[in-house]
Every structure is written in structure tokens, then in C-alpha cells.
Motif scaffolding. Sequence first.
Motif, PDB file in Angstrom:
ATOM      1  N   ASP A 291       0.854  -1.182   0.000  1.00 22.97           N
ATOM      2  CA  ASP A 291       0.000   0.000   0.000  1.00 22.97           C
ATOM      3  C   ASP A 291       0.889   1.230   0.000  1.00 22.97           C
ATOM      4  O   ASP A 291       1.519   1.548   0.994  1.00 22.97           O
ATOM      5  CB  ASP A 291      -0.897  -0.034   1.240  1.00 22.97           C
TER       6      ASP A 291
ATOM      7  N   GLY B  25      -0.068   4.363  -0.465  1.00 20.40           N
ATOM      8  CA  GLY B  25      -0.733   5.596  -0.086  1.00 20.40           C
ATOM      9  C   GLY B  25      -2.027   5.768  -0.853  1.00 20.40           C
ATOM     10  O   GLY B  25      -2.608   4.802  -1.322  1.00 20.40           O
ATOM     11  N   GLY B  26      -2.463   6.999  -1.003  1.00 15.02           N
ATOM     12  CA  GLY B  26      -3.754   7.273  -1.619  1.00 15.02           C
ATOM     13  C   GLY B  26      -3.818   6.859  -3.070  1.00 15.02           C
ATOM     14  O   GLY B  26      -2.795   6.706  -3.723  1.00 15.02           O
TER      15      GLY B  26
END
Length: 207
Positions: free
Chosen positions: A163, A165-166
Motif C-alpha cells: 500500500d 498511499g492514496g
Amino acid sequence: MTHRRHPRLGRPLDLAELPIETVALARRLVGVGLGVASPDGIVGGRIVEVEAYLPDDPASHAFRGPTRRNRAMFGPPLHAYVYFIYGNHWCFNITSEPEGVGAAVLIRALEPLAGVEVMALRRGAAPARDLARGPGRLAQALAIGGGDDGAPIGFGGRIALYDTGGPPEIAAGPRVGISAARELPLRFAVAGSRFVSSPLPRPGAMV
DNA sequence: AGGATGATCGTCT
DNA sequence: GACGATCATCCTC
């Protein structure tokens, strides 16, 4: 070599967060970290370009039913489908859809973030931008090959997702190198990324 | 900067 | 026996 939180790739992605429907998975994978464990350490980067190969898609290897080569496409989702093409290159996909349905997402380009020197060594003096731009180069840089075909994605295995981030802004356009179903916008990329193999229109751009 | 071509071989018809 | 979800190189502009 085991996968854990990585300073550049981010934290291990919980696979339960991922959709298995092909287009949804393809879009979700854009911007996600991809890391491959090897004796040289974790090598990988941020996925910046993918293509969806749907069930009943005339451009898909699975279109004419299961064969020895495409078997992994009909297996469970979130496994590797790796095939050899043009006598030279390996291509890496992540399978989608429930077991029994032949579909996958081709991973086409990476923004190199981890083990960049290792990638450069494997790719042989390629410019940084070209280390993993295009599916064949990506597989070579990550040392993905036939031995990875059918392997589950995830920690504890060789190939894992992170992951980073956004979610990024996503551009869509036609797929590359196919002769059937050319008009479908099933290629997805990080809008504006310099690591995408060929330019895509920005979302909302005029035609 | 962009188009054409050769490499090279597994897979399916 | 043909062809392919490609790439690197060589060519012309």
C-alpha cells in the motif's frame, strides 16, 4: 527473504481489500506497490500501468478456453499468470474473477522504487525510465519468469503487493499490441506518469 | 522523433 | 506451420 513494511514500497497490502472483478481490480492496482523477493533483496516499485483481460474477451488468451499455457487464468484470483511471448519476453499478470473464470490483469509498467541498482544490473545499462516500462522489461527487471506462473500473490511468497498511499488519478485508453477489441478502454495508468509505456488521455480530456 | 525490422521459441491449429 | 498482450536496433526524416 521475506516481505514486511518497506521504506519505499509501503506496508503490506491486505489482499482482502482487493476486488476480484477484473476492471475493478485493474483500476485498484494502479498506484499499488509491487515487490519481488530475491537473494538480491526486495525489488520493485509502484504499478503505473495495467491492462484488463476480461472473461469472454476476444483479445484474451483465455478466450478459447483453458489450455496448458493459460491454465492459471482459470485458477483462483490474485495469483500470477506468467507467459512467454515473441521468443524473447515474459509477461506478468495477476489473475482476477472467481476460480473457473478465465481473466487477468496484465502489469505493464512500474515506477522503480526498490532495488533500482539490481534492476539496472538485470536490464543492462537501460535508462532509469526504461527499467520497467513495458511488460517484457518489467518481468526482466523483477526476474519474473515461467517459474512464477500460478504462484499465489502475497507475503510468504515471492511476489507481494504494498500500500503506497492514496489512490492516484487514473487515465484510461485502448490496450496495446492486440488485434481484437481494440476500441475498449481497458488500459489504465497513473495520469501523467513518465513511466507509462505510451501516453494516455487524461481523465475528462477532450477527444 | 518516429517508423520498420529482425530476433527467437512456445503454444496452439 | 503460423503467429504472438514485445523489445532493441537500425534506418530515415
